[in-house]
Design a protein around this motif. Structure first.
Motif, PDB file in Angstrom:
ATOM      1  N   PRO A 249       0.819  -1.226   0.000  1.00 20.18           N
ATOM      2  CA  PRO A 249       0.000   0.000   0.000  1.00 20.18           C
ATOM      3  C   PRO A 249       0.850   1.272   0.000  1.00 20.18           C
ATOM      4  CG  PRO A 249      -0.858  -1.576   1.592  1.00 20.18           C
ATOM      5  CD  PRO A 249       0.450  -2.114   1.135  1.00 20.18           C
ATOM      6  N   GLU A 250       2.127   1.163   0.361  1.00 23.46           N
ATOM      7  CA  GLU A 250       3.000   2.346   0.342  1.00 23.46           C
ATOM      8  C   GLU A 250       3.481   2.692  -1.064  1.00 23.46           C
ATOM      9  OE1 GLU A 250       3.572  -0.011   3.064  1.00 23.46           O
ATOM     10  OE2 GLU A 250       2.172   1.406   3.979  1.00 23.46           O
ATOM     11  N   ASP A 251       3.240   1.784  -2.037  1.00 23.16           N
ATOM     12  CA  ASP A 251       3.818   1.999  -3.367  1.00 23.16           C
ATOM     13  C   ASP A 251       2.979   2.899  -4.265  1.00 23.16           C
ATOM     14  OD1 ASP A 251       6.337   0.655  -3.532  1.00 23.16           O
ATOM     15  OD2 ASP A 251       5.287  -1.265  -3.435  1.00 23.16           O
TER      16      ASP A 251
ATOM     17  N   LYS B 192      -5.053  -4.223 -17.672  1.00 21.55           N
ATOM     18  CA  LYS B 192      -6.119  -4.486 -16.696  1.00 21.55           C
ATOM     19  C   LYS B 192      -5.670  -5.509 -15.656  1.00 21.55           C
ATOM     20  CE  LYS B 192      -9.660  -3.488 -20.108  1.00 21.55           C
ATOM     21  NZ  LYS B 192     -10.489  -4.185 -21.130  1.00 21.55           N
ATOM     22  N   GLY B 193      -4.956  -6.525 -16.082  1.00 20.08           N
ATOM     23  CA  GLY B 193      -4.443  -7.519 -15.145  1.00 20.08           C
ATOM     24  C   GLY B 193      -3.460  -6.898 -14.158  1.00 20.08           C
ATOM     25  N   LEU B 194      -2.604  -6.017 -14.658  1.00 19.48           N
ATOM     26  CA  LEU B 194      -1.625  -5.371 -13.781  1.00 19.48           C
ATOM     27  C   LEU B 194      -2.307  -4.377 -12.836  1.00 19.48           C
ATOM     28  CD1 LEU B 194       1.259  -4.897 -16.400  1.00 19.48           C
ATOM     29  CD2 LEU B 194       1.227  -6.507 -14.481  1.00 19.48           C
ATOM     30  N   LEU B 195      -3.327  -3.685 -13.325  1.00 21.01           N
ATOM     31  CA  LEU B 195      -4.112  -2.800 -12.458  1.00 21.01           C
ATOM     32  C   LEU B 195      -4.786  -3.595 -11.343  1.00 21.01           C
ATOM     33  CD1 LEU B 195      -5.826  -0.479 -15.106  1.00 21.01           C
ATOM     34  CD2 LEU B 195      -4.330   0.322 -13.254  1.00 21.01           C
ATOM     35  N   ASP B 196      -5.321  -4.755 -11.716  1.00 18.59           N
ATOM     36  CA  ASP B 196      -5.962  -5.633 -10.743  1.00 18.59           C
ATOM     37  C   ASP B 196      -4.964  -6.031  -9.648  1.00 18.59           C
ATOM     38  OD1 ASP B 196      -7.671  -7.442  -9.482  1.00 18.59           O
ATOM     39  OD2 ASP B 196      -7.237  -9.060 -10.889  1.00 18.59           O
ATOM     40  N   ILE B 197      -3.759  -6.377 -10.062  1.00 18.09           N
ATOM     41  CA  ILE B 197      -2.723  -6.780  -9.102  1.00 18.09           C
ATOM     42  C   ILE B 197      -2.331  -5.609  -8.195  1.00 18.09           C
ATOM     43  CG2 ILE B 197      -0.227  -7.289  -9.038  1.00 18.09           C
ATOM     44  CD1 ILE B 197      -0.834  -9.524 -11.083  1.00 18.09           C
ATOM     45  N   ALA B 198      -2.171  -4.423  -8.793  1.00 17.72           N
ATOM     46  CA  ALA B 198      -1.831  -3.239  -7.976  1.00 17.72           C
ATOM     47  C   ALA B 198      -2.941  -2.958  -6.968  1.00 17.72           C
ATOM     48  CB  ALA B 198      -1.595  -2.031  -8.881  1.00 17.72           C
ATOM     49  N   GLU B 199      -4.188  -3.139  -7.411  1.00 18.98           N
ATOM     50  CA  GLU B 199      -5.330  -2.904  -6.522  1.00 18.98           C
ATOM     51  C   GLU B 199      -5.346  -3.913  -5.372  1.00 18.98           C
ATOM     52  OE1 GLU B 199     -10.205  -2.450  -6.846  1.00 18.98           O
ATOM     53  OE2 GLU B 199      -8.991  -2.692  -8.658  1.00 18.98           O
ATOM     54  N   GLN B 200      -5.084  -5.180  -5.684  1.00 17.04           N
ATOM     55  CA  GLN B 200      -5.008  -6.205  -4.621  1.00 17.04           C
ATOM     56  C   GLN B 200      -3.956  -5.824  -3.576  1.00 17.04           C
ATOM     57  OE1 GLN B 200      -4.615 -10.303  -6.133  1.00 17.04           O
ATOM     58  NE2 GLN B 200      -5.595  -9.647  -8.018  1.00 17.04           N
ATOM     59  N   ALA B 201      -2.854  -5.215  -4.066  1.00 14.65           N
ATOM     60  CA  ALA B 201      -1.767  -4.822  -3.148  1.00 14.65           C
ATOM     61  C   ALA B 201      -2.100  -3.548  -2.387  1.00 14.65           C
ATOM     62  CB  ALA B 201      -0.471  -4.639  -3.935  1.00 14.65           C
ATOM     63  N   GLY B 202      -3.174  -2.869  -2.789  1.00 12.50           N
ATOM     64  CA  GLY B 202      -3.500  -1.595  -2.177  1.00 12.50           C
ATOM     65  C   GLY B 202      -2.577  -0.469  -2.602  1.00 12.50           C
ATOM     66  N   ALA B 203      -1.843  -0.689  -3.700  1.00 11.40           N
ATOM     67  CA  ALA B 203      -0.900   0.322  -4.180  1.00 11.40           C
ATOM     68  C   ALA B 203      -1.631   1.394  -4.986  1.00 11.40           C
ATOM     69  CB  ALA B 203       0.174  -0.336  -5.045  1.00 11.40           C
ATOM     70  N   HIS B 204      -1.050   2.581  -5.016  1.00  5.73           N
ATOM     71  CA  HIS B 204      -1.569   3.674  -5.823  1.00  5.73           C
ATOM     72  C   HIS B 204      -0.950   3.597  -7.214  1.00  5.73           C
ATOM     73  CE1 HIS B 204      -2.619   7.647  -7.178  1.00  5.73           C
ATOM     74  NE2 HIS B 204      -1.358   8.031  -7.208  1.00  5.73           N
TER      75      HIS B 204
END
Lengths: 194, 194
Positions: B116-118, B134-146
């Protein structure tokens, strides 16, 4: 290469006597500055050779190979592990068994990008049993290209690939050579020791 | 990006109204100097953002992402298309369908390398239907990253991915935007035209 060995000592994760995980800087997360230093070091070691093409294999070889290519002014070709629809024929192919992943891949390179006029350096992240390097050597041979040598980021010196390849007279430059992963500890060969 | 468009015009191979082959400099053979220029251009375009991580997908995103990472001083993480034995759990995963290869891959990123700090920039070689992004956005969202935005080397502007993503408010910087591949000819959007 001091910087690389320090990084391995600091961040490498010894999973077993044969498996070293370095996915925080080499084969999942990439440290770009370290990759640049690796590319420059490989260029230094092969400064006596004329190189027209850097040959590697997807995916973890690409970053160090590309920095080497930038430094020496040569294009990089990465062998693909699977065929794509836009890359269907006109290929040199070879089979590579991965002991880590326990699978055999066909690797391939378009005939457009390797020729008998090429002097090739082969780059990979790891050298263990030497399967990937042998596949790339096979492809270079099919193309009739001259191979000046091999550049490896981390060699598992306790496995057999490096020994076999050197016996065939192939020049191998490994930037970190591991002597042992026993007891969860990374032990390196000293420079020159083998 | 002028240098890139010239390279596409000179070396790109239009295989059909939807398929452009650029394997002489981007996704099989790599032109390291062009990749460096691409990395620098992406850094320029996102100079207003603080970026802590470059997220891409193997294999063709790695070279431009790594040069971007070097320029902005951020590590690169590439999503893997298949799991390896040394990367078995502790993963964010998403499904990505490739229309070019006509297959669906599970892509994954270790939870160790996104948090989430990223503040993340997503990089890929092509944007067509937008599946990989979209897949990479999904992964970033799962991580809570901005996610600060997306950087693309070549956007097929006549396909729907870019439009859909921009509609969601996602910033996309594409260094070459193709308007049409009809009649075997590459036509670009002018800068600002859409």
């Amino acid at each position: 290469m001091k910087l690389l060995k320090e990084k391995i000592e600091k961040e490498g994760n010894v999973l077993s006597d044969t498996v070293l995980k370095v996915d925080s800087f080499l084969n999942h997360q990439i440290d770009p500055l370290l990759m640049k230093e690796i590319g420059d070091e490989l260029a230094d070691r092969y400064a006596d050779e004329v190189i027209t093409k850097v040959l590697t294999i997807e995916s973890s070889g690409i970053a160090p190979a590309t920095f080497l290519g930038l430094t020496i002014g040569a294009p990089v070709v990465f062998a693909r592990k699977r065929k794509s629809l836009t890359l269907t024929d006109n290929l040199y192919s070879s089979k590579v068994h991965s002991f880590t992943k326990n699978e055999t891949n066909e690797i391939s390179v378009s005939k457009n990008f390797l020729s008998p006029e090429d002097s090739v350096i082969i780059i990979d992240d790891f050298l263990a049993n030497g399967e990937a390097v042998k596949g790339l050597l096979d492809i270079a041979e099919q193309a009739g290209a001259h191979v000046v040598g091999v550049g490896i980021v981390i060699e598992k010196g306790f496995q057999d690939g490096g020994k076999q390849l050197r016996k065939q007279g192939i020049r191998i430059e490994s930037l970190a050579r591991i002597k042992s992963l026993a007891n969860g500890k990374v032990e390196f060969f000293e420079d020159g020791e083998f």
